[in-house]
Structure formats: structure tokens, C-alpha cells
Design a protein around this motif. Structure first.
Motif, short mmCIF file in Angstrom:
data_model
loop_
_atom_site.label_atom_id
_atom_site.label_comp_id
_atom_site.label_asym_id
_atom_site.label_seq_id
_atom_site.Cartn_x
_atom_site.Cartn_y
_atom_site.Cartn_z
N THR A 112 0.83 -1.22 0.00
CA THR A 112 0.00 0.00 0.00
C THR A 112 0.86 1.27 0.00
O THR A 112 0.45 2.29 -0.52
CB THR A 112 -0.98 0.03 1.21
N GLY A 113 2.07 1.16 0.56
CA GLY A 113 2.97 2.33 0.55
C GLY A 113 3.32 2.73 -0.87
O GLY A 113 3.47 3.91 -1.19
N TYR A 156 0.80 5.13 -2.22
CA TYR A 156 1.00 6.52 -1.76
C TYR A 156 2.20 7.14 -2.47
O TYR A 156 2.19 8.32 -2.83
CB TYR A 156 1.18 6.57 -0.23
N ARG A 157 3.23 6.33 -2.68
CA ARG A 157 4.41 6.84 -3.37
C ARG A 157 4.08 7.22 -4.82
O ARG A 157 4.56 8.24 -5.34
CB ARG A 157 5.54 5.79 -3.35
N ALA A 181 5.53 11.16 -0.24
CA ALA A 181 4.50 10.15 0.06
C ALA A 181 4.04 10.32 1.50
O ALA A 181 2.84 10.21 1.81
CB ALA A 181 5.04 8.74 -0.16
N SER A 182 4.98 10.60 2.38
CA SER A 182 4.63 10.78 3.79
C SER A 182 3.75 12.03 3.95
O SER A 182 2.85 12.05 4.78
CB SER A 182 5.93 10.87 4.58
N SER A 185 0.21 11.30 2.23
CA SER A 185 -0.57 10.29 2.95
C SER A 185 -1.24 10.86 4.20
O SER A 185 -2.03 10.18 4.84
CB SER A 185 0.31 9.09 3.32
N ARG A 196 -6.19 9.60 1.39
CA ARG A 196 -6.33 8.32 2.10
C ARG A 196 -7.65 7.65 1.76
O ARG A 196 -7.71 6.46 1.50
CB ARG A 196 -6.28 8.51 3.62
N GLY A 255 1.49 -1.91 5.21
CA GLY A 255 1.31 -0.46 5.24
C GLY A 255 1.39 0.09 6.64
O GLY A 255 2.19 -0.38 7.47
N ARG A 256 0.55 1.09 6.94
CA ARG A 256 0.54 1.70 8.26
C ARG A 256 -0.82 1.55 8.95
O ARG A 256 -0.93 1.62 10.15
CB ARG A 256 0.83 3.22 8.16
N ASP A 257 -1.87 1.36 8.15
CA ASP A 257 -3.24 1.36 8.69
C ASP A 257 -4.05 0.18 8.19
O ASP A 257 -5.27 0.22 8.18
CB ASP A 257 -3.94 2.65 8.26
N ASP A 281 4.07 10.18 10.39
CA ASP A 281 3.12 9.08 10.21
C ASP A 281 2.35 8.77 11.51
O ASP A 281 1.21 8.34 11.47
CB ASP A 281 3.84 7.79 9.75
N ARG A 338 -0.17 12.28 12.57
CA ARG A 338 -1.19 12.88 11.71
C ARG A 338 -2.57 12.58 12.29
O ARG A 338 -2.75 11.60 13.02
CB ARG A 338 -1.06 12.36 10.27
O1 DC Z 1 5.89 1.94 3.40
P1 DC Z 1 6.42 3.10 2.55
O2 DC Z 1 7.68 3.70 3.10
O3 DC Z 1 6.56 2.76 1.09
O4 DC Z 1 5.28 4.23 2.64
C1 DC Z 1 5.43 5.50 2.08
C2 DC Z 1 4.66 6.51 2.89
O5 DC Z 1 3.25 6.29 2.77
C3 DC Z 1 4.97 6.50 4.37
O6 DC Z 1 5.46 7.76 4.79
C4 DC Z 1 3.67 6.24 5.08
C5 DC Z 1 2.62 6.30 4.03
N1 DC Z 1 1.69 5.17 4.12
C6 DC Z 1 0.51 5.35 4.79
O7 DC Z 1 0.28 6.42 5.34
N2 DC Z 1 -0.41 4.35 4.85
C7 DC Z 1 -0.15 3.16 4.29
N3 DC Z 1 -1.06 2.20 4.36
C8 DC Z 1 1.07 2.94 3.61
C9 DC Z 1 1.99 3.96 3.56
#
Ligand code: DC
Length: 225
Positions: free
Chosen positions: A35-36, A39-40, A99-100, A103, A109, A130-132, A185, A188
Motif C-alpha cells: 500500500t505504501g 501513496y508513493r 508520500a509521507s 498520505s 487516504r 502499510g501503516r493502517d 506518520d 497525523r
Molecule cells: O511503506 P512506505 O515507506 O513505502 O510508505 C510510504 C509513505 O506512505 C509512508 O510515509 C507512510 C505512508 N503510508 C501510509 O500512510 N499508509 C499506508 N497504508 C502505507 C503507507
């Protein structure tokens, strides 16, 4: 209709999510969704369109318009933006930082979460990192992992990973970048990085990839019907 089997892997940058996610997906014969990378790719599209990074409305528009495709098996995943292969470009410094930033925009989102759900529900099961993923995208995922490691270990890995890509990057600069990204991250307002109540937390600082992989695989096998 039976729900596809979903494995969610969340955690900060450099904790090993993508290495382990790919391996797990390959071993279990599941689709792998980074998923990152989505966003990238949106960050790259925003940068190419010259959109100001504080313009949330236009960033949301870019996210809606961008055609992002993930193709290939877990080991050779390619990322396409509007038909163009951007697999290498999205790993660059500019795309990573932006991307950060993008996102953190709720409209971005919302759109990407919608697409991630669509992708995840379409196949016969998948591993998403990912993160979420375990908290927002698939809160009822069958298995949730939260991988973490101390910032120094994550910076060291990132540096090793990127040594082939960009020369001259120092450990200190990478660590500062990781700390800055972690802070953004995790603080936010919309979907900050946090550990789902039912996630299996693994601190990978002192563990080899092999050890983490074995633990994850065992956890999945214990739960997979
Ligand atoms: O995992 P990554 O480094 O490729 O992610 C790039 C950016 O995207 C990172 O700063 C956090 C964001 N991100 C996010 O907010 N939610 C996700 N599900 C995946 C990545």
C-alpha cells in the motif's frame, strides 16, 4: 460468499514489512499488496503535476485521477502510474518524503483505502503491508502483524537496501529521515500509525529475517482454516 483470507502487516518504515510480506505471500500463494507504493505513486503524480504539497484539494484530485496498478508476483512486483513503469522512481528520496506528506491528506487516504479494499476483496486472499491496514483498511483481517524495530536498526537496513540506488547517503541522514517520517506518520490526525488491539507485535531489532518469517508463518498457519 466466503471472505478472502487477509493478512495485514503494519509498522514503521524499515521494520521489514515488505521483505516479510512478500515472502509470506509467496509461501502462502496469496496476492501481495504494497500500500505504501500506492501513496508513493500518488506523490510522484503530484510532483509531476507541480501541485503544491500544502494544497489538500488538489492532492486529493491527483489521487482520484492517478491510475495506479500493481502487477506481477510478490518477488517481481511492478508499479505503474498512468501506464508508465515507476517501480524504481517511487523508491527515490523525493517520492518517499512526499508520500509521507500526501498520505496525511484525508481525501487521498479515502481514495487509496477504497482501492486497497477493492483489490484485497477481489482475489483469493492477500497480504497487505502499510501503516493502517489492520486498523482502517481491513479491521477484521484474519491475521494482523505489527512489525517494529529500534530506529537505528531500521536506518541501517534502509541504508543497506538503498546502497545500490544512491551513493553518498550517510547513516545520520537516513536516521534523521526515518525519525522525521515516523513522527509525521504517527502524529497525523487521519489514521496515524498505531498498533491494532489484536495485532501480533514482533520487534525485529535482534531477529533475522528467517526467524521473523518462521514466527509469522506459524501464526498464520495456526489461524488459517
Ligand atoms: O511503506 P512506505 O515507506 O513505502 O510508505 C510510504 C509513505 O506512505 C509512508 O510515509 C507512510 C505512508 N503510508 C501510509 O500512510 N499508509 C499506508 N497504508 C502505507 C503507507
Amino acid at each position: 460468499m466466503t471472505q478472502p483470507f487477509i493478512v495485514a502487516i503494519d509498522g514503521p518504515s524499515g521494520a521489514g514489512k515488505s521483505t516479510l510480506g512478500r515472502r509470506l505471500a509467496r509461501e502462502l500463494g496469496l496476492l501481495y499488496i504494497d500500500t505504501g507504493a500506492m501513496y508513493r505513486a500518488v506523490a510522484l503524480a503530484a510532483s509531476a503535476a507541480g501541485v503544491d504539497e500544502s494544497d489538500a484539494a488538489r492532492l486529493t484530485e491527483v489521487a482520484h485521477r492517478a491510475r495506479v496498478r500493481l502487477e506481477g508476483d510478490p518477488d517481481s512486483l511492478r508499479v505503474y502510474l498512468d501506464g508508465r513503469d515507476v517501480s524504481e522512481e517511487i523508491r527515490g528520496e523525493v517520492a518517499g518524503r512526499l508520500a509521507s506528506v500526501v498520505s496525511a491528506v484525508p481525501g487521498v487516504r479515502r481514495e487509496l483505502v477504497r482501492r486497497q479494499r477493492e483489490l484485497g476483496e477481489a482475489g483469493g486472499g492477500c497480504v497487505l503491508d502499510g501503516r493502517d491496514v489492520g486498523t482502517v483498511v481491513f479491521p477484521s483481517a484474519d491475521v494482523k502483524f505489527f512489525l517494529t524495530a529500534v530506529p537505528e536498526a531500521r536506518a541501517r537496513r534502509r541504508l543497506d537496501e538503498e546502497s545500490g540506488r544512491r551513493a553518498g547517503q550517510t547513516f545520520e541522514a537516513t536516521l534523521a529521515d526515518i525519525n522525521e517520517r515516523d513522527l509525521r506518520d504517527a502524529t497525523r490526525d487521519d489514521s496515524p500509525l498505531k498498533i491494532a488491539d489484536d495485532a501480533v507485535v514482533i520487534d525485529t531489532t535482534e531477529l533475522s529475517v528467517e526467524e521473523v518469517f518462521r514466527r509469522m508463518l506459524q501464526t498464520v498457519r495456526d489461524r488459517r482454516p
